[in-house]
Design a protein around this motif. Structure first.
Motif, PDB file in Angstrom:
ATOM      1  N   LYS A  63       0.807  -1.224   0.000  1.00 41.05           N
ATOM      2  CA  LYS A  63       0.000   0.000   0.000  1.00 41.05           C
ATOM      3  C   LYS A  63       0.844   1.280   0.000  1.00 41.05           C
ATOM      4  N   ARG A  64       2.152   1.163  -0.167  1.00 38.58           N
ATOM      5  CA  ARG A  64       3.041   2.321  -0.102  1.00 38.58           C
ATOM      6  C   ARG A  64       2.625   3.429  -1.087  1.00 38.58           C
ATOM      7  N   ASP A  65       2.232   3.067  -2.292  1.00 43.32           N
ATOM      8  CA  ASP A  65       1.922   4.058  -3.326  1.00 43.32           C
ATOM      9  C   ASP A  65       0.427   4.329  -3.492  1.00 43.32           C
ATOM     10  N   VAL A  66      -0.383   3.861  -2.548  1.00 44.03           N
ATOM     11  CA  VAL A  66      -1.827   4.055  -2.663  1.00 44.03           C
ATOM     12  C   VAL A  66      -2.167   5.549  -2.632  1.00 44.03           C
ATOM     13  N   ILE A  71     -12.883  11.605  -1.865  1.00 45.26           N
ATOM     14  CA  ILE A  71     -13.190  11.606  -0.433  1.00 45.26           C
ATOM     15  C   ILE A  71     -14.557  12.249  -0.268  1.00 45.26           C
ATOM     16  N   LEU A  72     -15.442  11.535   0.412  1.00 42.60           N
ATOM     17  CA  LEU A  72     -16.823  11.986   0.568  1.00 42.60           C
ATOM     18  C   LEU A  72     -17.136  12.247   2.034  1.00 42.60           C
ATOM     19  N   PRO A  73     -17.909  13.285   2.314  1.00 45.88           N
ATOM     20  CA  PRO A  73     -18.337  13.506   3.695  1.00 45.88           C
ATOM     21  C   PRO A  73     -19.358  12.446   4.104  1.00 45.88           C
ATOM     22  N   VAL A  74     -19.322  12.070   5.357  1.00 48.35           N
ATOM     23  CA  VAL A  74     -20.318  11.166   5.931  1.00 48.35           C
ATOM     24  C   VAL A  74     -20.943  11.916   7.099  1.00 48.35           C
ATOM     25  N   GLY A  75     -22.130  12.415   6.885  1.00 39.57           N
ATOM     26  CA  GLY A  75     -22.779  13.233   7.909  1.00 39.57           C
ATOM     27  C   GLY A  75     -21.875  14.374   8.317  1.00 39.57           C
ATOM     28  N   HIS A  76     -21.876  14.661   9.606  1.00 33.65           N
ATOM     29  CA  HIS A  76     -21.021  15.711  10.153  1.00 33.65           C
ATOM     30  C   HIS A  76     -19.922  15.126  11.032  1.00 33.65           C
ATOM     31  N   TYR A  77     -19.668  13.816  10.868  1.00 30.09           N
ATOM     32  CA  TYR A  77     -18.753  13.162  11.794  1.00 30.09           C
ATOM     33  C   TYR A  77     -17.598  12.418  11.149  1.00 30.09           C
ATOM     34  N   ALA A  78     -17.563  12.325   9.800  1.00 27.83           N
ATOM     35  CA  ALA A  78     -16.548  11.465   9.192  1.00 27.83           C
ATOM     36  C   ALA A  78     -16.380  11.766   7.712  1.00 27.83           C
ATOM     37  N   VAL A  79     -15.373  11.105   7.124  1.00 26.95           N
ATOM     38  CA  VAL A  79     -15.180  11.098   5.672  1.00 26.95           C
ATOM     39  C   VAL A  79     -14.969   9.647   5.236  1.00 26.95           C
ATOM     40  N   GLN A  80     -15.294   9.403   3.971  1.00 23.42           N
ATOM     41  CA  GLN A  80     -15.108   8.081   3.396  1.00 23.42           C
ATOM     42  C   GLN A  80     -14.229   8.217   2.160  1.00 23.42           C
ATOM     43  N   PRO A  81     -12.942   7.871   2.296  1.00 21.19           N
ATOM     44  CA  PRO A  81     -12.053   7.963   1.138  1.00 21.19           C
ATOM     45  C   PRO A  81     -12.195   6.756   0.221  1.00 21.19           C
ATOM     46  N   ARG A  82     -11.940   6.999  -1.052  1.00 20.76           N
ATOM     47  CA  ARG A  82     -11.794   5.914  -2.027  1.00 20.76           C
ATOM     48  C   ARG A  82     -10.307   5.876  -2.362  1.00 20.76           C
ATOM     49  N   PHE A  83      -9.724   4.702  -2.190  1.00 19.34           N
ATOM     50  CA  PHE A  83      -8.305   4.532  -2.448  1.00 19.34           C
ATOM     51  C   PHE A  83      -8.079   3.977  -3.850  1.00 19.34           C
ATOM     52  N   SER A  84      -6.902   4.228  -4.394  1.00 23.46           N
ATOM     53  CA  SER A  84      -6.586   3.823  -5.759  1.00 23.46           C
ATOM     54  C   SER A  84      -6.565   2.305  -5.947  1.00 23.46           C
ATOM     55  N   GLY A  86      -8.958   0.480  -4.981  1.00 26.03           N
ATOM     56  CA  GLY A  86     -10.369   0.100  -5.003  1.00 26.03           C
ATOM     57  C   GLY A  86     -11.025   0.050  -3.638  1.00 26.03           C
ATOM     58  N   HIS A  87     -10.250   0.125  -2.574  1.00 28.35           N
ATOM     59  CA  HIS A  87     -10.828   0.071  -1.223  1.00 28.35           C
ATOM     60  C   HIS A  87     -11.615   1.353  -0.960  1.00 28.35           C
ATOM     61  N   ASP A  88     -12.872   1.198  -0.538  1.00 30.30           N
ATOM     62  CA  ASP A  88     -13.703   2.383  -0.282  1.00 30.30           C
ATOM     63  C   ASP A  88     -14.726   2.157   0.824  1.00 30.30           C
ATOM     64  N   LYS A 129      -7.384 -13.165  -2.886  1.00 31.85           N
ATOM     65  CA  LYS A 129      -8.401 -13.792  -2.042  1.00 31.85           C
ATOM     66  C   LYS A 129      -8.945 -15.027  -2.756  1.00 31.85           C
ATOM     67  N   ALA A 130      -9.087 -16.091  -2.019  1.00 29.12           N
ATOM     68  CA  ALA A 130      -9.648 -17.299  -2.596  1.00 29.12           C
ATOM     69  C   ALA A 130     -11.101 -17.054  -2.974  1.00 29.12           C
ATOM     70  N   GLY A 131     -11.430 -17.325  -4.202  1.00 25.93           N
ATOM     71  CA  GLY A 131     -12.812 -17.186  -4.648  1.00 25.93           C
ATOM     72  C   GLY A 131     -13.240 -15.773  -4.919  1.00 25.93           C
ATOM     73  N   ALA A 132     -12.334 -14.811  -4.825  1.00 25.29           N
ATOM     74  CA  ALA A 132     -12.709 -13.414  -5.038  1.00 25.29           C
ATOM     75  C   ALA A 132     -12.803 -13.121  -6.525  1.00 25.29           C
ATOM     76  N   ALA A 133     -13.813 -12.381  -6.883  1.00 24.43           N
ATOM     77  CA  ALA A 133     -13.970 -11.977  -8.284  1.00 24.43           C
ATOM     78  C   ALA A 133     -12.980 -10.870  -8.605  1.00 24.43           C
ATOM     79  N   CYS A 134     -12.573 -10.765  -9.835  1.00 21.03           N
ATOM     80  CA  CYS A 134     -11.655  -9.724 -10.267  1.00 21.03           C
ATOM     81  C   CYS A 134     -12.229  -8.351  -9.925  1.00 21.03           C
ATOM     82  N   GLY A 135     -11.407  -7.521  -9.312  1.00 20.17           N
ATOM     83  CA  GLY A 135     -11.845  -6.165  -8.984  1.00 20.17           C
ATOM     84  C   GLY A 135     -12.588  -6.053  -7.684  1.00 20.17           C
ATOM     85  N   SER A 136     -12.803  -7.160  -6.999  1.00 20.39           N
ATOM     86  CA  SER A 136     -13.501  -7.065  -5.717  1.00 20.39           C
ATOM     87  C   SER A 136     -12.532  -6.595  -4.662  1.00 20.39           C
ATOM     88  N   HIS A 137     -13.080  -6.139  -3.545  1.00 23.38           N
ATOM     89  CA  HIS A 137     -12.216  -5.694  -2.442  1.00 23.38           C
ATOM     90  C   HIS A 137     -12.835  -5.962  -1.148  1.00 23.38           C
TER      91      HIS A 137
END
Length: 137
Positions: A63-66, A71-84, A86-88, A129-137
């Protein structure tokens, strides 16, 4: 309540710095933290990273180069980043961002210790991941 804990410091500014790969967060108590994207990614509060209980954590590697691609606001208490990678699914409360910034040195040390114990490095690719579809996270 804007933080998850009463009387938590509240953010005054949030800036994504792509070139240096850090999220800069200023808080109303005067603290300003530059949190590396990699640190955010390896300590994501998502179930994918933290598991569903103690001992179920998944060591994150490669994850060094991620990047944070959005980045999206979540209410008034958090943010939800999308990482390169695919983790979101991690929702970062203001409290968590404050802790990541404040405790960065100890968190990096803990991460390095976990890597060493597992016999891998920061740059080791994540196993498929065993059984993971391509592009899943």
């Amino acid at each position: 309540m804007a933080g998850l804990k009463p009387h938590s410091p509240l953010p005054t500014a949030v800036t994504v710095h792509q070139a240096s790969r850090v999220l800069e967060v200023g808080f109303d108590d005067g603290a300003v933290f530059r949190i590396p994207f990699e640190l955010m990614r390896v300590y994501s509060p998502s179930a994918e990273v933290q598991g569903h209980g103690p001992g179920q954590e998944v060591l994150q590697t490669g994850k060094r180069d991620v990047l944070v691609t959005d980045i999206l606001p979540v209410g008034h208490y958090a943010v939800q980043p999308r990482f390169s990678d695919g983790h979101d699914s991690g929702i970062f409360s203001w409290d968590l961002l404050y802790e990541l910034g404040r405790d960065a040195a100890q968190l990096w040390q803990r991460y390095e210790e976990r890597l060493a114990a597992a016999g891998v490095t920061r740059d080791t690719p994540m196993p498929a991941k065993a059984g993971a579809a391509c592009g899943s996270h």
